[in-house]
Design a protein around this motif. Structure first.
Motif, PDB file in Angstrom:
ATOM      1  N   GLN A  45       0.844  -1.184   0.000  1.00 26.15           N
ATOM      2  CA  GLN A  45       0.000   0.000   0.000  1.00 26.15           C
ATOM      3  C   GLN A  45       0.884   1.241   0.000  1.00 26.15           C
ATOM      4  N   GLU A  46       0.497   2.269  -0.773  1.00 22.37           N
ATOM      5  CA  GLU A  46       1.307   3.476  -0.843  1.00 22.37           C
ATOM      6  C   GLU A  46       0.438   4.717  -0.654  1.00 22.37           C
ATOM      7  N   PHE A  47       1.065   5.743  -0.117  1.00 20.10           N
ATOM      8  CA  PHE A  47       0.425   7.030   0.102  1.00 20.10           C
ATOM      9  C   PHE A  47       0.170   7.711  -1.233  1.00 20.10           C
ATOM     10  N   VAL A  48      -0.989   8.355  -1.362  1.00 21.80           N
ATOM     11  CA  VAL A  48      -1.331   9.085  -2.579  1.00 21.80           C
ATOM     12  C   VAL A  48      -1.427  10.600  -2.316  1.00 21.80           C
ATOM     13  N   ALA A  49      -2.263  10.974  -1.339  1.00 22.11           N
ATOM     14  CA  ALA A  49      -2.480  12.400  -1.075  1.00 22.11           C
ATOM     15  C   ALA A  49      -3.096  12.566   0.310  1.00 22.11           C
ATOM     16  N   ARG A  50      -2.910  13.756   0.881  1.00 28.75           N
ATOM     17  CA  ARG A  50      -3.545  14.039   2.159  1.00 28.75           C
ATOM     18  C   ARG A  50      -3.973  15.500   2.209  1.00 28.75           C
ATOM     19  N   VAL A  51      -4.932  15.770   3.095  1.00 29.61           N
ATOM     20  CA  VAL A  51      -5.436  17.129   3.290  1.00 29.61           C
ATOM     21  C   VAL A  51      -5.641  17.351   4.774  1.00 29.61           C
ATOM     22  N   ASN A  52      -5.337  18.553   5.239  1.00 26.32           N
ATOM     23  CA  ASN A  52      -5.516  18.813   6.670  1.00 26.32           C
ATOM     24  C   ASN A  52      -6.989  19.057   6.982  1.00 26.32           C
ATOM     25  N   TRP A  53      -7.301  19.324   8.240  1.00 32.34           N
ATOM     26  CA  TRP A  53      -8.686  19.376   8.666  1.00 32.34           C
ATOM     27  C   TRP A  53      -9.477  20.481   7.973  1.00 32.34           C
ATOM     28  N   SER A  54      -8.830  21.581   7.652  1.00 32.48           N
ATOM     29  CA  SER A  54      -9.549  22.710   7.066  1.00 32.48           C
ATOM     30  C   SER A  54      -9.586  22.658   5.539  1.00 32.48           C
ATOM     31  N   GLY A  55      -8.730  21.830   4.948  1.00 30.19           N
ATOM     32  CA  GLY A  55      -8.622  21.813   3.496  1.00 30.19           C
ATOM     33  C   GLY A  55      -7.589  22.791   2.969  1.00 30.19           C
ATOM     34  N   GLY A  56      -6.949  23.520   3.859  1.00 30.96           N
ATOM     35  CA  GLY A  56      -6.012  24.551   3.437  1.00 30.96           C
ATOM     36  C   GLY A  56      -4.612  24.059   3.135  1.00 30.96           C
ATOM     37  N   SER A  57      -4.331  22.822   3.499  1.00 32.02           N
ATOM     38  CA  SER A  57      -3.001  22.273   3.270  1.00 32.02           C
ATOM     39  C   SER A  57      -3.132  20.893   2.655  1.00 32.02           C
ATOM     40  N   THR A  58      -2.457  20.673   1.545  1.00 32.40           N
ATOM     41  CA  THR A  58      -2.485  19.383   0.867  1.00 32.40           C
ATOM     42  C   THR A  58      -1.066  18.928   0.547  1.00 32.40           C
ATOM     43  N   TYR A  59      -0.926  17.622   0.354  1.00 30.84           N
ATOM     44  CA  TYR A  59       0.378  17.055   0.011  1.00 30.84           C
ATOM     45  C   TYR A  59       0.157  15.836  -0.853  1.00 30.84           C
ATOM     46  N   TYR A  60       1.026  15.656  -1.862  1.00 26.81           N
ATOM     47  CA  TYR A  60       0.837  14.590  -2.833  1.00 26.81           C
ATOM     48  C   TYR A  60       2.103  13.759  -3.017  1.00 26.81           C
ATOM     49  N   ALA A  61       1.900  12.507  -3.345  1.00 28.36           N
ATOM     50  CA  ALA A  61       3.009  11.681  -3.777  1.00 28.36           C
ATOM     51  C   ALA A  61       3.510  12.208  -5.122  1.00 28.36           C
ATOM     52  N   ASP A  62       4.789  12.078  -5.363  1.00 30.43           N
ATOM     53  CA  ASP A  62       5.369  12.584  -6.612  1.00 30.43           C
ATOM     54  C   ASP A  62       4.706  11.949  -7.831  1.00 30.43           C
ATOM     55  N   SER A  63       4.287  10.703  -7.694  1.00 28.88           N
ATOM     56  CA  SER A  63       3.715   9.965  -8.824  1.00 28.88           C
ATOM     57  C   SER A  63       2.379  10.519  -9.298  1.00 28.88           C
ATOM     58  N   VAL A  64       1.701  11.302  -8.448  1.00 31.63           N
ATOM     59  CA  VAL A  64       0.380  11.815  -8.819  1.00 31.63           C
ATOM     60  C   VAL A  64       0.332  13.341  -8.852  1.00 31.63           C
ATOM     61  N   LYS A  65       1.407  13.981  -8.448  1.00 36.16           N
ATOM     62  CA  LYS A  65       1.430  15.437  -8.372  1.00 36.16           C
ATOM     63  C   LYS A  65       1.147  16.050  -9.738  1.00 36.16           C
ATOM     64  N   GLY A  66       0.245  17.017  -9.760  1.00 37.68           N
ATOM     65  CA  GLY A  66      -0.125  17.659 -11.013  1.00 37.68           C
ATOM     66  C   GLY A  66      -1.265  16.985 -11.742  1.00 37.68           C
ATOM     67  N   ARG A  67      -1.614  15.764 -11.323  1.00 38.58           N
ATOM     68  CA  ARG A  67      -2.706  15.027 -11.969  1.00 38.58           C
ATOM     69  C   ARG A  67      -3.885  14.814 -11.030  1.00 38.58           C
ATOM     70  N   PHE A  68      -3.600  14.622  -9.742  1.00 38.65           N
ATOM     71  CA  PHE A  68      -4.642  14.351  -8.757  1.00 38.65           C
ATOM     72  C   PHE A  68      -4.834  15.573  -7.863  1.00 38.65           C
ATOM     73  N   THR A  69      -6.078  15.757  -7.401  1.00 36.38           N
ATOM     74  CA  THR A  69      -6.387  16.833  -6.461  1.00 36.38           C
ATOM     75  C   THR A  69      -7.252  16.290  -5.336  1.00 36.38           C
ATOM     76  N   ILE A  70      -6.807  16.491  -4.108  1.00 39.17           N
ATOM     77  CA  ILE A  70      -7.589  16.089  -2.940  1.00 39.17           C
ATOM     78  C   ILE A  70      -8.300  17.322  -2.399  1.00 39.17           C
ATOM     79  N   SER A  71      -9.534  17.132  -1.986  1.00 37.01           N
ATOM     80  CA  SER A  71     -10.307  18.227  -1.400  1.00 37.01           C
ATOM     81  C   SER A  71     -11.290  17.643  -0.410  1.00 37.01           C
ATOM     82  N   ARG A  72     -11.930  18.511   0.363  1.00 32.70           N
ATOM     83  CA  ARG A  72     -12.886  18.030   1.343  1.00 32.70           C
ATOM     84  C   ARG A  72     -14.020  19.028   1.507  1.00 32.70           C
ATOM     85  N   ASP A  73     -15.143  18.497   1.920  1.00 33.26           N
ATOM     86  CA  ASP A  73     -16.315  19.296   2.249  1.00 33.26           C
ATOM     87  C   ASP A  73     -16.741  18.875   3.650  1.00 33.26           C
ATOM     88  N   ASN A  74     -16.375  19.650   4.650  1.00 33.22           N
ATOM     89  CA  ASN A  74     -16.669  19.255   6.032  1.00 33.22           C
ATOM     90  C   ASN A  74     -18.161  19.281   6.330  1.00 33.22           C
TER      91      ASN A  74
END
Length: 124
Positions: A45-74
């Motif tokens: 299993q590998e990490f893909v992306a994460r988002v903090n509680w507010s949605g203001g901070s995101t981080y991506y694996a290099d393999s998906v950066k620029g192609r994937f977008t993580i977001s949230r609706d609390n």
């Protein structure tokens, strides 16, 4: 009972797009960091992306950066993963996860709650 339920997986041709959703129930996850992981057949299993509680901070694996977008609706207790320009190597079961921890968020051991996974298959 706390549940994370993924949806939106399926079969798509290379270059196509999918949007995964992860809906939470049984608890309000608005203060939890959320992440997506994936596991391809025969691989760890590998990490893909994460988002903090507010949605203001995101981080991506290099393999998906620029192609994937993580977001949230609390308000909807839901996290999303928009996947564009999909490649055959993106084929995997995708899992969402949640945690209150503030460290080591690229590692699966940091996460306390997991969904059951949704299959994404990208054909060439």
């Amino acid at each position: 009972q706390v549940q994370l339920v993924e949806s939106g997986g399926g079969l798509v041709q290379a270059g196509g797009s999918l949007r995964l959703s992860c809906a939470a129930s049984g608890r309000t996850f608005s203060r939890y960091a959320k992440a997506w992981f994936r596991q391809a057949p025969g691989k760890e299993q590998e990490f893909v992306a994460r988002v903090n509680w507010s949605g203001g901070s995101t981080y991506y694996a290099d393999s998906v950066k620029g192609r994937f977008t993580i977001s949230r609706d609390n308000a909807k207790n839901t996290v999303y993963l928009q996947m564009n320009s999909l490649k055959p190597e993106d084929t995997a079961v995708y899992y969402c996860a949640a945690t209150l921890k503030l460290y080591n968020l690229g590692s699966r051991i940091a996460y306390d709650y997991w969904g059951q996974g949704t299959q994404v298959t990208v054909s060439s």
